[in-house]
Scaffold this active site. Sequence first.
Site, PDB file in Angstrom:
ATOM      1  N   PRO A  62      -6.408   4.806  -2.006  1.00  0.00           N
ATOM      2  CA  PRO A  62      -7.391   4.410  -2.832  1.00  0.00           C
ATOM      3  C   PRO A  62      -8.124   3.231  -2.191  1.00  0.00           C
ATOM      4  O   PRO A  62      -7.609   2.345  -1.498  1.00  0.00           O
ATOM      5  CB  PRO A  62      -6.691   3.518  -4.032  1.00  0.00           C
ATOM      6  CG  PRO A  62      -5.168   3.599  -3.669  1.00  0.00           C
ATOM      7  CD  PRO A  62      -4.934   4.570  -2.468  1.00  0.00           C
ATOM      8  N   ASP A  63      -9.368   3.159  -2.566  1.00  0.00           N
ATOM      9  CA  ASP A  63     -10.332   1.813  -1.884  1.00  0.00           C
ATOM     10  C   ASP A  63     -10.073   0.535  -2.842  1.00  0.00           C
ATOM     11  O   ASP A  63      -8.896   0.512  -3.435  1.00  0.00           O
ATOM     12  CB  ASP A  63     -11.755   2.186  -1.715  1.00  0.00           C
ATOM     13  CG  ASP A  63     -12.258   2.156  -3.117  1.00  0.00           C
ATOM     14  OD1 ASP A  63     -13.563   2.681  -2.951  1.00  0.00           O
ATOM     15  OD2 ASP A  63     -11.478   1.884  -4.137  1.00  0.00           O
ATOM     16  N   PHE A  64     -10.620  -0.548  -2.624  1.00  0.00           N
ATOM     17  CA  PHE A  64     -10.407  -1.796  -3.231  1.00  0.00           C
ATOM     18  C   PHE A  64     -11.172  -2.032  -4.426  1.00  0.00           C
ATOM     19  O   PHE A  64     -10.667  -2.386  -5.467  1.00  0.00           O
ATOM     20  CB  PHE A  64     -10.516  -2.958  -2.302  1.00  0.00           C
ATOM     21  CG  PHE A  64      -9.757  -3.038  -1.233  1.00  0.00           C
ATOM     22  CD1 PHE A  64      -9.781  -2.183  -0.026  1.00  0.00           C
ATOM     23  CD2 PHE A  64      -8.382  -3.452  -1.320  1.00  0.00           C
ATOM     24  CE1 PHE A  64      -8.912  -2.423   1.047  1.00  0.00           C
ATOM     25  CE2 PHE A  64      -7.427  -3.619  -0.248  1.00  0.00           C
ATOM     26  CZ  PHE A  64      -7.714  -2.748   0.932  1.00  0.00           C
ATOM     27  N   ARG A  65     -12.372  -1.493  -4.594  1.00  0.00           N
ATOM     28  CA  ARG A  65     -13.303  -1.933  -5.610  1.00  0.00           C
ATOM     29  C   ARG A  65     -13.840  -1.026  -6.277  1.00  0.00           C
ATOM     30  O   ARG A  65     -14.661  -1.233  -7.235  1.00  0.00           O
ATOM     31  CB  ARG A  65     -14.541  -3.012  -4.942  1.00  0.00           C
ATOM     32  CG  ARG A  65     -13.844  -4.070  -4.405  1.00  0.00           C
ATOM     33  CD  ARG A  65     -15.008  -4.904  -3.599  1.00  0.00           C
ATOM     34  NE  ARG A  65     -14.271  -6.001  -3.228  1.00  0.00           N
ATOM     35  CZ  ARG A  65     -13.991  -6.198  -1.653  1.00  0.00           C
ATOM     36  NH1 ARG A  65     -13.673  -5.041  -0.987  1.00  0.00           N
ATOM     37  NH2 ARG A  65     -13.231  -7.193  -1.263  1.00  0.00           N
ATOM     38  N   ASN A 120     -10.157  -0.936   7.848  1.00  0.00           N
ATOM     39  CA  ASN A 120      -9.280  -0.406   7.327  1.00  0.00           C
ATOM     40  C   ASN A 120      -7.898  -0.669   8.174  1.00  0.00           C
ATOM     41  O   ASN A 120      -7.836  -0.926   9.217  1.00  0.00           O
ATOM     42  CB  ASN A 120      -9.240   1.199   7.206  1.00  0.00           C
ATOM     43  CG  ASN A 120     -10.360   1.507   6.370  1.00  0.00           C
ATOM     44  OD1 ASN A 120     -10.967   0.621   5.469  1.00  0.00           O
ATOM     45  ND2 ASN A 120     -10.922   2.623   6.681  1.00  0.00           N
ATOM     46  N   ASP A 130      -5.176   1.406   7.861  1.00  0.00           N
ATOM     47  CA  ASP A 130      -4.325   2.473   7.705  1.00  0.00           C
ATOM     48  C   ASP A 130      -3.968   3.316   9.192  1.00  0.00           C
ATOM     49  O   ASP A 130      -3.422   4.498   9.096  1.00  0.00           O
ATOM     50  CB  ASP A 130      -5.030   3.600   6.711  1.00  0.00           C
ATOM     51  CG  ASP A 130      -6.315   3.829   6.951  1.00  0.00           C
ATOM     52  OD1 ASP A 130      -7.203   4.121   6.063  1.00  0.00           O
ATOM     53  OD2 ASP A 130      -6.562   4.007   8.317  1.00  0.00           O
ATOM     54  N   HIS A 183      -9.498  -5.886  10.372  1.00  0.00           N
ATOM     55  CA  HIS A 183      -8.355  -6.584   9.725  1.00  0.00           C
ATOM     56  C   HIS A 183      -6.932  -6.086   9.835  1.00  0.00           C
ATOM     57  O   HIS A 183      -5.755  -6.294   9.154  1.00  0.00           O
ATOM     58  CB  HIS A 183      -8.643  -6.360   8.308  1.00  0.00           C
ATOM     59  CG  HIS A 183     -10.168  -6.644   7.899  1.00  0.00           C
ATOM     60  ND1 HIS A 183     -10.694  -6.175   6.700  1.00  0.00           N
ATOM     61  CD2 HIS A 183     -10.885  -7.517   8.273  1.00  0.00           C
ATOM     62  CE1 HIS A 183     -11.907  -6.789   6.544  1.00  0.00           C
ATOM     63  NE2 HIS A 183     -11.946  -7.712   7.438  1.00  0.00           N
ATOM     64  N   CYS A 228       7.723 -11.726  13.307  1.00  0.00           N
ATOM     65  CA  CYS A 228       8.614 -12.541  12.433  1.00  0.00           C
ATOM     66  C   CYS A 228       7.778 -14.121  12.289  1.00  0.00           C
ATOM     67  O   CYS A 228       7.592 -14.562  13.398  1.00  0.00           O
ATOM     68  CB  CYS A 228       9.806 -12.911  13.254  1.00  0.00           C
ATOM     69  SG  CYS A 228      10.933 -14.065  12.398  1.00  0.00           S
TER      70      CYS A 228
HETATM   71  N1  APR Z   1     -17.273   8.893  -0.596  1.00  0.00           N
HETATM   72  C1  APR Z   1     -18.476   7.901  -0.655  1.00  0.00           C
HETATM   73  N2  APR Z   1     -18.289   6.551  -1.024  1.00  0.00           N
HETATM   74  C2  APR Z   1     -16.987   6.126  -1.144  1.00  0.00           C
HETATM   75  C3  APR Z   1     -16.022   7.148  -1.394  1.00  0.00           C
HETATM   76  C4  APR Z   1     -16.207   8.534  -1.179  1.00  0.00           C
HETATM   77  N3  APR Z   1     -15.244   9.334  -1.194  1.00  0.00           N
HETATM   78  N4  APR Z   1     -14.746   6.495  -1.733  1.00  0.00           N
HETATM   79  C5  APR Z   1     -15.229   5.019  -1.723  1.00  0.00           C
HETATM   80  N5  APR Z   1     -16.304   4.966  -1.669  1.00  0.00           N
HETATM   81  C6  APR Z   1     -17.350   3.797  -1.456  1.00  0.00           C
HETATM   82  C7  APR Z   1     -17.242   2.811  -2.755  1.00  0.00           C
HETATM   83  O1  APR Z   1     -17.958   3.328  -3.696  1.00  0.00           O
HETATM   84  C8  APR Z   1     -17.172   1.696  -2.173  1.00  0.00           C
HETATM   85  O2  APR Z   1     -18.731   1.197  -2.176  1.00  0.00           O
HETATM   86  O3  APR Z   1     -16.558   2.923  -0.530  1.00  0.00           O
HETATM   87  C9  APR Z   1     -16.834   1.344  -0.750  1.00  0.00           C
HETATM   88  C10 APR Z   1     -15.485   0.896  -0.628  1.00  0.00           C
HETATM   89  O4  APR Z   1     -15.735  -0.407  -0.781  1.00  0.00           O
HETATM   90  P1  APR Z   1     -14.359  -1.410  -1.103  1.00  0.00           P
HETATM   91  O5  APR Z   1     -13.442  -0.561  -2.067  1.00  0.00           O
HETATM   92  O6  APR Z   1     -15.012  -2.819  -1.437  1.00  0.00           O
HETATM   93  O7  APR Z   1     -13.755  -1.441   0.442  1.00  0.00           O
HETATM   94  P2  APR Z   1     -13.963  -2.317   1.579  1.00  0.00           P
HETATM   95  O8  APR Z   1     -15.483  -2.419   1.615  1.00  0.00           O
HETATM   96  O9  APR Z   1     -13.415  -1.523   2.794  1.00  0.00           O
HETATM   97  O10 APR Z   1     -13.335  -3.584   1.332  1.00  0.00           O
HETATM   98  C11 APR Z   1     -13.438  -4.595   2.366  1.00  0.00           C
HETATM   99  O11 APR Z   1     -11.938  -6.010   1.212  1.00  0.00           O
HETATM  100  O12 APR Z   1      -9.856  -6.442   0.072  1.00  0.00           O
HETATM  101  C12 APR Z   1     -10.757  -6.415   1.465  1.00  0.00           C
HETATM  102  O13 APR Z   1      -9.632  -6.398   3.286  1.00  0.00           O
HETATM  103  C13 APR Z   1     -10.014  -5.672   2.513  1.00  0.00           C
HETATM  104  O14 APR Z   1     -10.764  -4.319   4.243  1.00  0.00           O
HETATM  105  C14 APR Z   1     -10.958  -4.596   2.744  1.00  0.00           C
HETATM  106  C15 APR Z   1     -12.387  -5.406   2.408  1.00  0.00           C
END
Ligand code: APR
Length: 305
Positions: A43-46, A123, A125, A142, A150
């Site tokens: 999963p992404d974050f937001r 990421n 991962d 990150h 440790c």
């Molecule tokens: N296709 C297109 N866009 C996608 C897909 C997909 N399958 N899945 C997710 N997205 C988009 C979402 O719409 C969103 O705009 O990817 C973006 C992900 O954004 P975030 O969830 O905010 O992730 P990210 O930008 O990597 O977060 C940055 O925040 O919490 C911290 O350290 C953490 O590295 C992370 C940083």
Amino acid sequence: PPEPSPTSLIKCATVDAIASHLKNCKNVLVLTGAGISTSAGIPDFRTPGSGVYDNVQKYLDKYHLQSAQKLFSYELFQQDPEPFYALAREMKYPNANVKPTIAHHFIKLLSDKGVLLRNYTQNIDMLQSQTGIPDNKVFEVHGSFRSGTCMKCAAKLDKTQLKEAIFCGEVAKCMVSVEGNACGGVIKPDIVMFGEALPQDYLCTISKDEDKCDLLVVMGTSLQVAPVNKIPNSVPSSTPRLLINREKVCTNPETYTHMSAPLFFFDHPDNKTDVFMGGDIDSSLTELAKKLGWWEELEKMVGEK
Ligand code: APR
């Protein structure tokens, strides 16, 4: 910064223009976020509903935390590493069973064709390295779960030891023996938590790369986190910028309070630099690869995963 060569200017902000421009590129800078790994099951974050930050309420309640980002804060980890470890176990971090997506393989293809300057990824991962992209072509801004440290004796754990440590006990404790007794210090995965410094060579590496890049590709990120979100505003003003993301981000100056936030001009009548490919990243990259005549190669790489 030096202006890119004339071949790097696009005449109109279309995907076709980017595709033919990409064929002249030598230094493509790729900036990625969690959105490129969601189709691998991470999963992404937001993203509302499915994002990590929408699914940690039980931790916020249990540990009396005000915000989801707190779970990834260094300050909290130092006070109590348990909340982070509980979430990491639930998220199955680090997860060796996930496979790279089309996006990761596309970045590898850019590297194979000798046009990838570097992929800056937010990421943790490590999916890029699974595709075989040379390590010096990926900058994990990150950090990652590649190793752990440790916090007491600074002993290093490799990925396997770290994975065992995370999944074996409540909180991974250091087993390095100090005069016969286990150190007992808390192991911290080598990810960059909020409040921690970025890798020390980030600033000098990115500033050189920003000046050199003749195409910026931003994929799968909401660009909410500094300093990574400064990259789009730091490439030469005529360098084309391609955003491949479900939705447009950073297009409205009013919504960004801090000046460092980038701004894309997709809808501006004079726009000659910014192109947006919306919807699912894997579909967008399939379309782009077909326009480049690279789809057979890419499909083969994905098929081999
Ligand atoms: N296709 C297109 N866009 C996608 C897909 C997909 N399958 N899945 C997710 N997205 C988009 C979402 O719409 C969103 O705009 O990817 C973006 C992900 O954004 P975030 O969830 O905010 O992730 P990210 O930008 O990597 O977060 C940055 O925040 O919490 C911290 O350290 C953490 O590295 C992370 C940083």
